[in-house]
Motif scaffolding. Structure first.
Motif: not given
Length: 589
Positions: A182-202
């Motif tokens: 689901d690209v729409a929900v995945k997009s929100e997960a991507v945004r959230a990871l960017g906002s949280i800002g931890y390098s583990e997500a890179l």
């Protein structure tokens, strides 16, 4: 009808009263326990603690009591760590409080209610966001489900805003959710990871960038990578995953699981059910499991990342080293680390061994040396990794078992080219056959090493190996042939038979000729004497030859021993005079 209603109200009132009394008794027992503990009246404190435990208190209420009295909770932790008399009772109370903490943070109804409150008043939204952050990773699946629910579009701005404020605890489930279609929900997960800002997500975000279904999701991934660390765009996701795996392997503090629980969670995306799932695992090997998963992702991103295979093996052995049963998600019949190591091949084993030696991890080093011994030949055993040869380095590793296993591996490969450290092979094998480490290893393990060492020595001798100088073990072999063990006396004689020196042959003969040993031992050693004589001729003293002749000529001696002595005498290829005498002595006049 009115009578029934009255009864129901009466029953409700009674239950409410009972609940209040129970809560009051719980609070009284808790406070009394802390009071008597503080003044050193431990017997009374213990009785109050037991009364509290036996009352089967509400875990959530116990949590609230501990949070209302932080000093009291510190007293509880202190007695658990330092007071043997109260330790068990304190442990039980802590378990109840932790259960309350878990219930409060993970209760689906509470989480769903707080998500709904996000779109209420400003004050309600602030409180809901705080409580959702407190639920941490447990709230993420419910937030994603709410975002996927098209009937809740009006709530979407508030839910997505809350997702981006969830903090570090939400990173792992959000990363696992990036596998969704689901690209729409995945997009929100991507945004959230960017906002949280931890390098583990890179690495996860970079993999989204590399495999993006659309240009929009690729640009979104790039934008949020830049929020965390823009330079990651120049590094492959496979390399980023490998770096993350190393961070897990070395227990990087920023990656540790939530410290409030005595367990950790590993998150997965279930493609069939299209939802996040979690596996509860022991904290004791959480880092190692996540190291392995990061290595797996590195290989998925680039199957040619061989170093990820080596680190995966290190991680698996390190997980096994904890002694904890492997997690349920491994599945029934999952092979152990050694099975994978033997299958992996020498290239990856050497890389894994180099890391284990560098880290001075005895358990992993020993297992990897044994894996190399079981699966590799000369060329691969002497393979270099960087500027070193890990298996050769293991000969000097500060652990006796590792040294012996390395010597057995290298000697068993029958090396045909000399290398720095080759002389250590015989030193280590000599140590093994003398069983000098029996106190450290135990008698059974020391005997096992001795057996393996003798097998290698026999193989080297049979192959006429010129690199590993078996002759340097002569003194040790002579000590063994004189020892108390018949088994190793026989094995030492078999190896000594290959050595060209008079000392070796004479040591064999001394045992064969001695009446102090059992017939079976003497006959086996006579076979070694025959072998030695055939290879090197006679090197015995006149006294030994005369004794051998006497055995051959005697009618009083056991016939089988006499036959063995005769065969040995014949193999010496002595002048014929003695043989003539032997024949004439038995002839009738």
């Amino acid at each position: 009808m009115s009578i029934k209603i009255s009864k129901i109200w009466l029953l409700a009132a009674m239950l409410s009263c009972t609940s209040l009394l129970s809560a009051a008794a719980m609070e009284e027992n808790w406070n009394d326990f802390l009071h008597y503990t503080a003044i050193g009246r431990y017997e009374l404190a213990k009785s109050k603690a037991e009364a509290l435990i036996e009352s089967d208190p509400d875990p959530v209420k116990m949590l609230e009591l501990s949070q209302e009295n932080p000093r009291g909770y510190s007293i509880l932790l202190r007695v658990y760590n330092s007071n043997e008399q109260l330790k068990d009772a304190a442990s039980s109370i802590i378990d109840i409080i932790e259960e309350g903490r878990y219930i409060k943070r993970t209760d689906p109804e509470i989480i769903r209610r707080e998500i709904k409150r996000l779109s209420s008043t400003i004050r309600g939204r602030i409180k809901a966001e705080k409580r959702l952050r407190n639920s941490g990773e447990f709230a993420v699946p419910y937030l994603l489900n709410a975002i996927a629910d098209e009937s809740r579009k009006d709530e979407m701005p508030y839910i997505t805003a809350a997702l981006g404020k969830m903090g570090r605890d939400a990173v792992r489930p959000l990363c696992a959710a990036l596998q969704m279609k689901d690209v729409a929900v995945k997009s929100e997960a991507v945004r959230a990871l960017g906002s949280i800002g931890y390098s583990e997500a890179l690495p996860h975000l970079k993999l989204v960038w590399e495999t993006a279904e659309t240009e929009d999701i690729k640009k979104l991934a790039e934008k949020n990578i830049q929020k965390i660390k823009g330079s990651a765009l120049k590094v492959s996701s496979s390399d980023l995953f490998f770096t993350l795996a190393e961070d897990y392997y070395y227990h990087k503090d920023s990656l540790k699981p939530n410290t409030e629980f005595d367990f950790a969670n590993v998150w997965f995306w279930d493609n069939t059910q299209k939802r996040l799932t979690r596996e509860k695992v022991e904290r004791g090997y959480f880092f190692e499991l996540m190291c392995m998963r990061s290595c797996e992702w590195s290989l998925k991103a680039d199957p040619e990342t061989g170093e990820a295979i080596a680190l995966w093996l290190d991680g698996f052995f390190k997980a096994q080293q904890t002694g904890i049963e492997m997690p349920e998600y491994f599945g029934q019949g999952h092979a152990d680390a050694m099975t994978y190591a033997v299958t992996a091949g020498p290239e990856y084993l050497h890389q894994a061994l180099a890391r284990a030696i560098k880290d001075k991890n005895d358990y992993i080093t020993l297992n990897l040396v044994e894996a190399l011994a079981a699966s590799s030949g000369e060329a691969s055993l002497l393979e270099s990794f960087g500027t070193s040869q890990p298996l050769v380095d293991a000969l000097e590793y500060d652990n006796n078992a590792v040294q012996l296993s390395a010597a057995i591996a290298l000697g068993g490969a029958n090396p045909t080219k000399d290398f720095v450290g080759s002389s250590l092979i015989i030193e280590r094998l000599s140590t093994a056959i003398m069983q000098e480490n029996a106190d450290k290893f135990g008698e059974d393990k020391a005997a096992e090493y001795a057996d393996r060492a003798f097998d290698v020595l026999d193989k080297l001798c049979s192959a006429r190996n010129r690199i590993v100088k078996v002759s340097k073990a002569q003194k040790t072999l002579i000590r063994v042939i004189r020892s108390d063990s018949d088994k190793y006396r026989i094995e030492a004689a078999e190896v000594l038979a290959f050595l060209k020196t008079a000392e070796a042959q004479k040591a064999i003969a001394n045992v064969a000729l001695s009446e102090d040993f059992d017939k079976s031992v003497r006959m086996s050693v006579f076979d070694s004497l025959i072998h030695s004589a055939k290879l090197h001729g006679s090197k015995l003293t006149d006294e030994q030859i005369d004794k051998l002749y006497s055995m051959t000529a005697s009618r009083a001696i056991d016939s089988e021993l006499r036959e063995s002595a005769a065969s040995a005498y014949g193999s010496l290829n002595l002048p014929s005079e003695k043989v003539k005498t032997l024949i004439l002595d038995q002839a009738r006049s």
